[in-house]
Design an enzyme around this catalytic site. Structure first.
Site, PDB file in Angstrom:
ATOM      1  N   GLY B  24       0.800  -1.173  -0.042  1.00 22.98           N
ATOM      2  CA  GLY B  24      -0.052   0.000  -0.076  1.00 22.98           C
ATOM      3  C   GLY B  24       0.938   1.308  -0.100  1.00 22.98           C
ATOM      4  O   GLY B  24       1.862   1.192  -0.546  1.00 22.98           O
ATOM      5  N   PHE B  25       0.413   2.595   0.600  1.00 19.76           N
ATOM      6  CA  PHE B  25       1.084   3.355   0.329  1.00 19.76           C
ATOM      7  C   PHE B  25       2.316   3.405   1.427  1.00 19.76           C
ATOM      8  O   PHE B  25       3.467   3.846   0.905  1.00 19.76           O
ATOM      9  CB  PHE B  25       0.417   4.621   0.867  1.00 19.76           C
ATOM     10  N   GLY B  26       2.182   2.748   2.573  1.00 18.03           N
ATOM     11  CA  GLY B  26       3.279   2.599   3.341  1.00 18.03           C
ATOM     12  C   GLY B  26       4.525   1.950   2.878  1.00 18.03           C
ATOM     13  O   GLY B  26       5.760   2.219   2.836  1.00 18.03           O
ATOM     14  N   GLU B 181     -17.875  10.977   0.841  1.00 27.79           N
ATOM     15  CA  GLU B 181     -17.562  10.786  -0.656  1.00 27.79           C
ATOM     16  C   GLU B 181     -18.554   9.860  -1.202  1.00 27.79           C
ATOM     17  O   GLU B 181     -18.813  10.089  -2.214  1.00 27.79           O
ATOM     18  CB  GLU B 181     -16.034  10.263  -0.561  1.00 27.79           C
TER      19      GLU B 181
END
Lengths: 426, 426
Positions: B24-26, B181
């Site tokens: 993921g992002f990390g 959202e």
């Protein structure tokens, strides 16, 4: 001047009700031709989208996304007030009362157009399907994409040399256009897009074998183009076995002719069978389940029922069956719509005649064959024609632009954008 | 001059082996920061792609395709020779021998970075998941898309007035950015894209209810922006219930506060729980399963193990937990990569400090809120910043172009391109 009294709404004449089953090329073209006609049209499909099947192999090989080649049916026919779209599967038809049944929901009709397409067939070996999925629906394509990409991932992790070899072997069964396109696209995926992505395996070493029972691939094309297609495929690194009918398929590979080919991934592009429409209406059909229709595509004994596209066995002027391709289905849909209109006006029209504008099959980047009767093309020119034609026929401005961009991007980078392994194991 | 004798390859110093779990992002930012470092990096993920989760709600509401917001991990880190990518799930970790296990396959490590993210949580009511799917993975998003689109299709066919009403009611549980959202995008889908597609129902009449247990939506934003967000959502036609904790969820709707809301479609955006990383390493964790880490993100007692992103409970300078958002994970991944490099060189660096560049939440077309600390924005300006930021942070040139085009197309046409009901009922 005094206002005239409101005459009220005009008396509605009885509008005939036309039910179309299936929103593939045939059903959709019939519906569009009946848009704004003096008839109520009901278009039934079990999916909510029209699928541009000729490009499905590109979804299976990670070149395009499902939404690039599918458009919502409601968005396509939404502008016609006389068309109602229903999502669901027809399960039986009462031809006496003229009612189709979607589950328990009755859908009465005055005219019925059956355009329910075909599925892949395993020649009585349905147990092969698990090991060798075919390519007809979006779910088939994402499943095949999953299998192909996973095979490389598993090969990267495999410690056993035999297992790694089996994982890097791919067999495509069937040498028609779909099989040829699949094999070519798989070769490009492994030789180009994946080439540098792994550390322990070299995807360029993947073996892709195309197996055909008959004497040559692309049997519906002239022999010279068959030969050209074969040469172009072999240049991409595809191994071709002709005269090699498949007699066994299991989780470890296939037996083709007298050869056993080990492969964890097998794709079926060999045979199709019509949808069960013939059974619904109790009509005469051939071995593949296609309904034998009259020259005007109506069903013998049922002038109010028409069968078109892959579900129909229609004959050309020489008495040969028309091929199961998109242009035949589209022209038939358009013809039946026109025929119904003429009949309602009491003006009969002649029998259906297929106008063949040419056959195309793509093999890979800058490689294709095209047969226009008066001219036969191969290589770059055929490929450019194929590319332009497919973009042109894609439905919807958005899909055209997206596919065009995906292709331009892939052309220059050799990458494939839709390399996702989604959904769990079936 | 005579050639010098070949000295042979230089003696390889022992290269440390860094295993990163989760792309993921990390995890991905750690891997990229370690690209070409003097270490062997193994990046393990159960998917073959990196998912840009902040846009997942757009897949769930048919605005984008899965492949628009996912990029193959191998394509992203393929240029680094020292990174090996493995597809699979880690099942346990032997912290004494320093070995992670992917099934039976041992993956030894010198340093371990756990970046396995979070799942949605049902506060002890796992039986609610069937009725109210959450939004973390691509399969979640296509499932939610399927349910939303099918609800309208079924409402069109429904003969019972009560059932039609239930089908046209949608509940989103949770008033954080994801819930806001989702609710905004569902309102636009029903009011705009689907508005004219049906004959018996009017999709604009769909009721979308956003339910939040706390006193206000967007609780991590300043109160004025919460208020602005609420007004913008209500202008889109979303009903908002605050102070209404959900106490029951079933196939017919939810009980929120003391109100029963009938709805066939319920989306869960209320709570997250960390992945089981804490259990693997036997570490101290909070109620949401987040591992309590040291100021340098290492695990107490295990200086060689780091936990980052949604899996970690890291504190800011004021002692408050850092939020589970992409920028935190990315900065942590980058920090840990730098820390390991420094430690190998014997040069310690300071504790991790999060630099907050601002919080953004989008509500709909030309509607968003943005908090940069020194300035708070709402409406069109905030929405333009949100749009540019999300395109900029999307990985890969192709995805950026495709998403930008999808958005431009949607902006002018109000249509949504990915309205496909795929996969069968779960």
């Amino acid at each position: 001047m005094a206002a005239l009294p409101d005459p009220g709404p005009p008396l509605a004449p009885t509008r005939p009700r036309i039910v179309i089953v299936g929103a593939g090329f045939g059903g959709l073209s019939a519906a569009q031709a009946l848009g704004n006609a003096a008839a109520d049209v009901v278009l039934v499909d079990r999916d909510n989208y029209h699928l541009f099947q000729p490009l499905l192999y590109q979804v299976a090989t990670a070149g395009l996304s499902p939404s690039d080649i599918a458009a919502p049916i409601r968005a396509i026919v939404g502008r016609y007030d006389n068309i109602t779209v229903l999502l669901g599967a027809i399960e039986r038809i009462d031809t006496v009362r003229r009612v189709a049944y979607m589950g328990k929901r009755p859908i009465p009709y005055d005219f019925l157009i059956l355009a329910t397409g075909a599925r892949h067939a395993y020649f009585g070996h349905d147990e092969w399907e698990r090991f060798a999925p075919g390519l007809k629906r979006i779910e088939d394509a994402t499943e095949i994409r999953r299998r192909i990409l996973l095979a490389f991932e598993r090969a990267e992790c495999a410690d056993d040399e035999d297992e790694r070899r089996r994982l890097m072997n791919f067999v495509v069964v069937g040498g028609g256009p779909t099989g040829v396109e699949m094999a070519g696209a798989m070769a490009e995926l492994s030789r180009r897009a994946l080439a540098r992505d792994f550390q322990r395996i070299d995807p360029r070493a993947a073996r892709i074998v195309l197996v055909e029972a008959g004497p040559r691939i692309l049997p519906t094309f002239p022999e010279t183009l068959s030969h050209d297609g074969r040469r172009q495929l072999e240049r991409l690194g595809v191994e071709i076995r002709t005269g090699a009918p498949v007699t066994a398929v299991d989780g470890e590979g296939v037996v083709a002719g007298d050869e056993r080919i080990d492969a964890r991934t097998v794709i079926w592009a060999a045979g199709v069978a019509a949808s069960p429409a013939a059974k619904w209406i109790g009509a005469d059909h051939d071995r593949a389940g296609r309904v034998k229709v009259n020259p005007d595509l109506s069903v013998p004994g049922h002038p109010e029922i028409f069968v078109i596209g892959d579900t129909a066995l229609a004959l050309d002027v020489e008495g040969k069956p028309l091929p199961g391709v998109a242009p035949v289905a589209k022209q038939q849909g358009h013809y039946v719509a026109r025929l119904i209109g003429s009949r309602l006006r009491g003006q009969p029209i002649g029998a259906f005649r297929y106008r063949n504008y040419g056959n195309l099959a793509t093999i890979g980047r800058k490689a294709a064959v095209a047969d226009f009767g008066w001219i036969r093309l191969r290589g770059l020119v055929a490929w450019l024609i194929w590319t332009v034609a497919h973009i042109y026929y894609l439905i919807g401005f958005r899909n055209r632009v997206m596919v065009a961009l995906d292709w331009v991007w892939a052309y220059f980078t050799f990458q494939r954008g839709a390399r996702l392994i989604t959904e769990r194991e079936r």
